[in-house]
Design a protein around this motif. Structure first.
Motif, PDB file in Angstrom:
ATOM      1  N   ARG A 159       0.810  -1.228   0.000  1.00  0.00           N
ATOM      2  CA  ARG A 159       0.000   0.000   0.000  1.00  0.00           C
ATOM      3  C   ARG A 159       0.837   1.269   0.000  1.00  0.00           C
ATOM      4  NH1 ARG A 159      -3.454  -2.527   4.088  1.00  0.00           N
ATOM      5  NH2 ARG A 159      -2.360  -1.284   5.656  1.00  0.00           N
ATOM      6  N   ILE A 160       2.153   1.159   0.130  1.00  0.00           N
ATOM      7  CA  ILE A 160       2.964   2.349   0.356  1.00  0.00           C
ATOM      8  C   ILE A 160       2.933   3.325  -0.822  1.00  0.00           C
ATOM      9  CG2 ILE A 160       5.095   1.219  -0.419  1.00  0.00           C
ATOM     10  CD1 ILE A 160       4.673   3.985   2.286  1.00  0.00           C
ATOM     11  N   VAL A 161       2.907   2.819  -2.059  1.00  0.00           N
ATOM     12  CA  VAL A 161       2.863   3.720  -3.219  1.00  0.00           C
ATOM     13  C   VAL A 161       1.557   4.509  -3.228  1.00  0.00           C
ATOM     14  CG1 VAL A 161       2.741   3.848  -5.741  1.00  0.00           C
ATOM     15  CG2 VAL A 161       4.468   2.402  -4.652  1.00  0.00           C
ATOM     16  N   GLU A 162       0.446   3.826  -2.968  1.00  0.00           N
ATOM     17  CA  GLU A 162      -0.854   4.505  -2.930  1.00  0.00           C
ATOM     18  C   GLU A 162      -0.903   5.505  -1.771  1.00  0.00           C
ATOM     19  OE1 GLU A 162      -5.664   3.525  -2.718  1.00  0.00           O
ATOM     20  OE2 GLU A 162      -4.197   1.897  -2.583  1.00  0.00           O
ATOM     21  N   ALA A 163      -0.361   5.104  -0.630  1.00  0.00           N
ATOM     22  CA  ALA A 163      -0.357   5.990   0.537  1.00  0.00           C
ATOM     23  C   ALA A 163       0.468   7.243   0.255  1.00  0.00           C
ATOM     24  CB  ALA A 163       0.201   5.260   1.752  1.00  0.00           C
ATOM     25  N   LEU A 164       1.621   7.072  -0.377  1.00  0.00           N
ATOM     26  CA  LEU A 164       2.477   8.221  -0.681  1.00  0.00           C
ATOM     27  C   LEU A 164       1.839   9.105  -1.754  1.00  0.00           C
ATOM     28  CD1 LEU A 164       5.035   9.288   0.484  1.00  0.00           C
ATOM     29  CD2 LEU A 164       6.353   7.997  -1.209  1.00  0.00           C
ATOM     30  N   SER A 165       1.086   8.490  -2.657  1.00  0.00           N
ATOM     31  CA  SER A 165       0.336   9.280  -3.649  1.00  0.00           C
ATOM     32  C   SER A 165      -0.675  10.166  -2.946  1.00  0.00           C
ATOM     33  CB  SER A 165      -0.382   8.349  -4.642  1.00  0.00           C
ATOM     34  OG  SER A 165       0.534   7.602  -5.396  1.00  0.00           O
ATOM     35  N   ASN A 166      -1.329   9.622  -1.916  1.00  0.00           N
ATOM     36  CA  ASN A 166      -2.278  10.410  -1.132  1.00  0.00           C
ATOM     37  C   ASN A 166      -1.585  11.527  -0.371  1.00  0.00           C
ATOM     38  OD1 ASN A 166      -4.278   7.487  -0.257  1.00  0.00           O
ATOM     39  ND2 ASN A 166      -4.390   8.810  -2.041  1.00  0.00           N
ATOM     40  N   VAL A 167      -0.363  11.278   0.101  1.00  0.00           N
ATOM     41  CA  VAL A 167       0.408  12.318   0.779  1.00  0.00           C
ATOM     42  C   VAL A 167       0.643  13.480  -0.182  1.00  0.00           C
ATOM     43  CG1 VAL A 167       2.657  12.907   1.759  1.00  0.00           C
ATOM     44  CG2 VAL A 167       1.547  10.779   2.422  1.00  0.00           C
ATOM     45  N   VAL A 168       1.018  13.159  -1.423  1.00  0.00           N
ATOM     46  CA  VAL A 168       1.251  14.191  -2.435  1.00  0.00           C
ATOM     47  C   VAL A 168      -0.036  14.971  -2.702  1.00  0.00           C
ATOM     48  CG1 VAL A 168       1.802  14.595  -4.870  1.00  0.00           C
ATOM     49  CG2 VAL A 168       3.183  12.993  -3.529  1.00  0.00           C
ATOM     50  N   GLU A 169      -1.157  14.244  -2.834  1.00  0.00           N
ATOM     51  CA  GLU A 169      -2.444  14.886  -3.136  1.00  0.00           C
ATOM     52  C   GLU A 169      -2.924  15.781  -1.999  1.00  0.00           C
ATOM     53  OE1 GLU A 169      -4.933  11.536  -3.758  1.00  0.00           O
ATOM     54  OE2 GLU A 169      -3.877  10.858  -5.553  1.00  0.00           O
ATOM     55  N   VAL A 170      -2.796  15.308  -0.770  1.00  0.00           N
ATOM     56  CA  VAL A 170      -3.369  16.012   0.376  1.00  0.00           C
ATOM     57  C   VAL A 170      -2.401  17.015   1.005  1.00  0.00           C
ATOM     58  CG1 VAL A 170      -4.362  15.741   2.687  1.00  0.00           C
ATOM     59  CG2 VAL A 170      -4.922  14.095   0.885  1.00  0.00           C
ATOM     60  N   LEU A 171      -1.136  16.607   1.170  1.00  0.00           N
ATOM     61  CA  LEU A 171      -0.170  17.460   1.866  1.00  0.00           C
ATOM     62  C   LEU A 171       0.742  18.235   0.917  1.00  0.00           C
ATOM     63  CD1 LEU A 171       0.914  14.994   4.722  1.00  0.00           C
ATOM     64  CD2 LEU A 171      -1.006  16.589   4.666  1.00  0.00           C
ATOM     65  N   GLY A 172       0.721  17.858  -0.355  1.00  0.00           N
ATOM     66  CA  GLY A 172       1.543  18.570  -1.333  1.00  0.00           C
ATOM     67  C   GLY A 172       2.818  17.820  -1.670  1.00  0.00           C
ATOM     68  N   GLU A 173       3.273  18.013  -2.906  1.00  0.00           N
ATOM     69  CA  GLU A 173       4.432  17.257  -3.388  1.00  0.00           C
ATOM     70  C   GLU A 173       5.735  17.696  -2.740  1.00  0.00           C
ATOM     71  OE1 GLU A 173       5.404  19.736  -7.470  1.00  0.00           O
ATOM     72  OE2 GLU A 173       4.138  17.958  -7.611  1.00  0.00           O
ATOM     73  N   ALA A 174       5.752  18.866  -2.082  1.00  0.00           N
ATOM     74  CA  ALA A 174       6.987  19.374  -1.480  1.00  0.00           C
ATOM     75  C   ALA A 174       7.150  18.990  -0.014  1.00  0.00           C
ATOM     76  CB  ALA A 174       7.051  20.893  -1.620  1.00  0.00           C
ATOM     77  N   ARG A 175       6.167  18.289   0.557  1.00  0.00           N
ATOM     78  CA  ARG A 175       6.276  17.919   1.966  1.00  0.00           C
ATOM     79  C   ARG A 175       7.445  16.937   2.155  1.00  0.00           C
ATOM     80  NH1 ARG A 175       2.882  17.999   6.714  1.00  0.00           N
ATOM     81  NH2 ARG A 175       1.792  19.649   5.590  1.00  0.00           N
ATOM     82  N   HIS A 176       8.244  17.159   3.179  1.00  0.00           N
ATOM     83  CA  HIS A 176       9.368  16.273   3.472  1.00  0.00           C
ATOM     84  C   HIS A 176       8.850  14.947   4.017  1.00  0.00           C
ATOM     85  CE1 HIS A 176      12.754  18.994   2.808  1.00  0.00           C
ATOM     86  NE2 HIS A 176      12.036  19.950   3.369  1.00  0.00           N
ATOM     87  N   VAL A 177       9.339  13.848   3.442  1.00  0.00           N
ATOM     88  CA  VAL A 177       8.966  12.518   3.929  1.00  0.00           C
ATOM     89  C   VAL A 177      10.208  11.632   3.992  1.00  0.00           C
ATOM     90  CG1 VAL A 177       6.636  12.669   2.939  1.00  0.00           C
ATOM     91  CG2 VAL A 177       8.465  11.536   1.656  1.00  0.00           C
ATOM     92  N   VAL A 178      10.086  10.573   4.751  1.00  0.00           N
ATOM     93  CA  VAL A 178      11.135   9.558   4.825  1.00  0.00           C
ATOM     94  C   VAL A 178      10.465   8.186   4.831  1.00  0.00           C
ATOM     95  CG1 VAL A 178      13.032   8.579   6.177  1.00  0.00           C
ATOM     96  CG2 VAL A 178      12.696  11.059   6.126  1.00  0.00           C
ATOM     97  N   ILE A 179      10.962   7.296   3.991  1.00  0.00           N
ATOM     98  CA  ILE A 179      10.532   5.904   4.011  1.00  0.00           C
ATOM     99  C   ILE A 179      11.667   5.111   4.644  1.00  0.00           C
ATOM    100  CG2 ILE A 179       9.924   3.873   2.647  1.00  0.00           C
ATOM    101  CD1 ILE A 179       7.804   5.989   2.481  1.00  0.00           C
ATOM    102  N   ALA A 180      11.394   4.503   5.790  1.00  0.00           N
ATOM    103  CA  ALA A 180      12.388   3.649   6.458  1.00  0.00           C
ATOM    104  C   ALA A 180      11.968   2.201   6.216  1.00  0.00           C
ATOM    105  CB  ALA A 180      12.442   3.959   7.946  1.00  0.00           C
ATOM    106  N   ARG A 181      12.814   1.473   5.510  1.00  0.00           N
ATOM    107  CA  ARG A 181      12.436   0.109   5.111  1.00  0.00           C
ATOM    108  C   ARG A 181      13.430  -0.910   5.673  1.00  0.00           C
ATOM    109  NH1 ARG A 181      13.216  -3.539   1.063  1.00  0.00           N
ATOM    110  NH2 ARG A 181      14.994  -2.373   0.268  1.00  0.00           N
ATOM    111  N   GLU A 182      12.895  -1.989   6.231  1.00  0.00           N
ATOM    112  CA  GLU A 182      13.732  -3.084   6.746  1.00  0.00           C
ATOM    113  C   GLU A 182      14.772  -2.594   7.764  1.00  0.00           C
ATOM    114  OE1 GLU A 182      13.454  -6.890   5.085  1.00  0.00           O
ATOM    115  OE2 GLU A 182      11.924  -5.665   6.010  1.00  0.00           O
ATOM    116  N   VAL A 183      14.360  -1.742   8.674  1.00  0.00           N
ATOM    117  CA  VAL A 183      15.277  -1.178   9.668  1.00  0.00           C
ATOM    118  C   VAL A 183      15.902  -2.287  10.518  1.00  0.00           C
ATOM    119  CG1 VAL A 183      15.441   0.331  11.681  1.00  0.00           C
ATOM    120  CG2 VAL A 183      14.038   1.003   9.732  1.00  0.00           C
ATOM    121  N   THR A 184      17.204  -2.234  10.663  1.00  0.00           N
ATOM    122  CA  THR A 184      18.100  -3.170  11.380  1.00  0.00           C
ATOM    123  C   THR A 184      18.346  -4.470  10.622  1.00  0.00           C
ATOM    124  OG1 THR A 184      16.586  -4.536  12.739  1.00  0.00           O
ATOM    125  CG2 THR A 184      17.162  -2.336  13.590  1.00  0.00           C
TER     126      THR A 184
END
Length: 277
Positions: A159-184
């Motif tokens: 779901r992460i691609v769809e969720a991030l698409s919603n972030v762009v739509e709702v919060l704007g494409e310039a909002r700072h984000v970080v994806i942390a994957r497989e930490v440790t």
């Protein structure tokens, strides 16, 4: 409540290992998953399952054992029990029956991701998993649009691609984000940047795998205070009135248009309309 590694088996405290060895019983989210950890450290304590599907009946059983003098270590598949994982029901029931509840701190995925994200850590909010349904997820993002703190969520890889698409739509494409994957873990990765950039990076891949933490930076100054140039989005009630006046349609038709415009269901739009009255 014993925190266990979120990936790297070395991320467990000496105290946690001692407690797991000394306990009479280990209550596990998945006994097979926990057994890997126990085998690695040659721990032979008896295990029993305790997960979201059996906690209603298993919690009273465990409290009974506790009242009879048993020592129970509660663990989940990874991280701290009770954080987006089973545990709350047993903990609250134990407290009600005056059974001591002792936290054994350790690894936590959202905390590890937060401190390495590069986003401000002076004020943050962890909200577990984002809603799976698009409309509810957009509503959750709307609620943090002007937030003055870093927002932390867990998200499923599919779901992460769809969720991030919603972030762009709702919060704007310039909002700072970080994806942390497989930490440790072996393939640990941090994707840092503007929402649009990180989204395009994920879209360029064949698929996204692994445990994911999504971190969203706080609203920048103009967004937070809704500066003079920032568009003010009307509420659902006001928008319905606008559609009714501009297009000469009734409230039902206007409600349908507003729901489509905001990417939410008609029933969700109706509930928001009722709350505004």
């Amino acid at each position: 409540m014993v925190a266990t590694p979120i990936g790297n088996l070395e991320d467990i405290t000496l105290r946690a290992l001692r407690i797991l060895k000394e306990a009479d019983l280990i209550a596990c989210e998945d006994t097979r998953q926990t057994q890997k950890l126990l085998n690695h450290y040659a721990i032979t304590t008896r295990t029993i399952s305790y997960h979201e599907h059996n906690e209603m009946t298993r919690a009273p059983e465990l409290v009974k054992e506790l009242q009879e003098g048993a020592s129970v270590a509660l663990v989940t598949d990874a991280g701290m029990p009770g954080i987006s994982d089973p545990g709350f029901r047993l903990i609250s029931l134990a407290i009600r029956h005056h059974v001591p509840v002792v936290p054994i701190p350790g690894a936590s995925a959202f905390l590890a991701a937060l401190v390495a994200s590069g986003l401000p850590t002076d004020s943050f909010r962890f909200s577990g998993f984002l809603p799976a349904k698009r409309g509810e997820r957009r509503a959750a993002l709307e609620a943090i649009k002007s937030s003055p703190r870093t927002q932390v969520f867990y998200e499923a890889p599919h779901r992460i691609v769809e969720a991030l698409s919603n972030v762009v739509e709702v919060l704007g494409e310039a909002r700072h984000v970080v994806i942390a994957r497989e930490v440790t873990k072996l393939h640990e990765e941090f994707l840092r940047g503007r929402a649009r950039e990180v989204l395009e990076t994920l879209k360029s891949r064949e698929g996204v795998k692994g445990e994911i933490t999504l971190l969203i930076g706080k609203a920048e100054a103009d967004e937070a205070r809704g500066g003079a140039d920032a568009p003010v989005r009307p509420g659902i009630r006001e928008r319905i009135k606008q559609f009714m006046a501009e297009e000469k349609i009734d409230e039902k038709a206007a409600l349908k248009k507003v729901a489509k415009e905001r990417g939410i269901s008609k029933s969700e739009a109706y509930r928001e309309l009722q709350r505004s009255r």
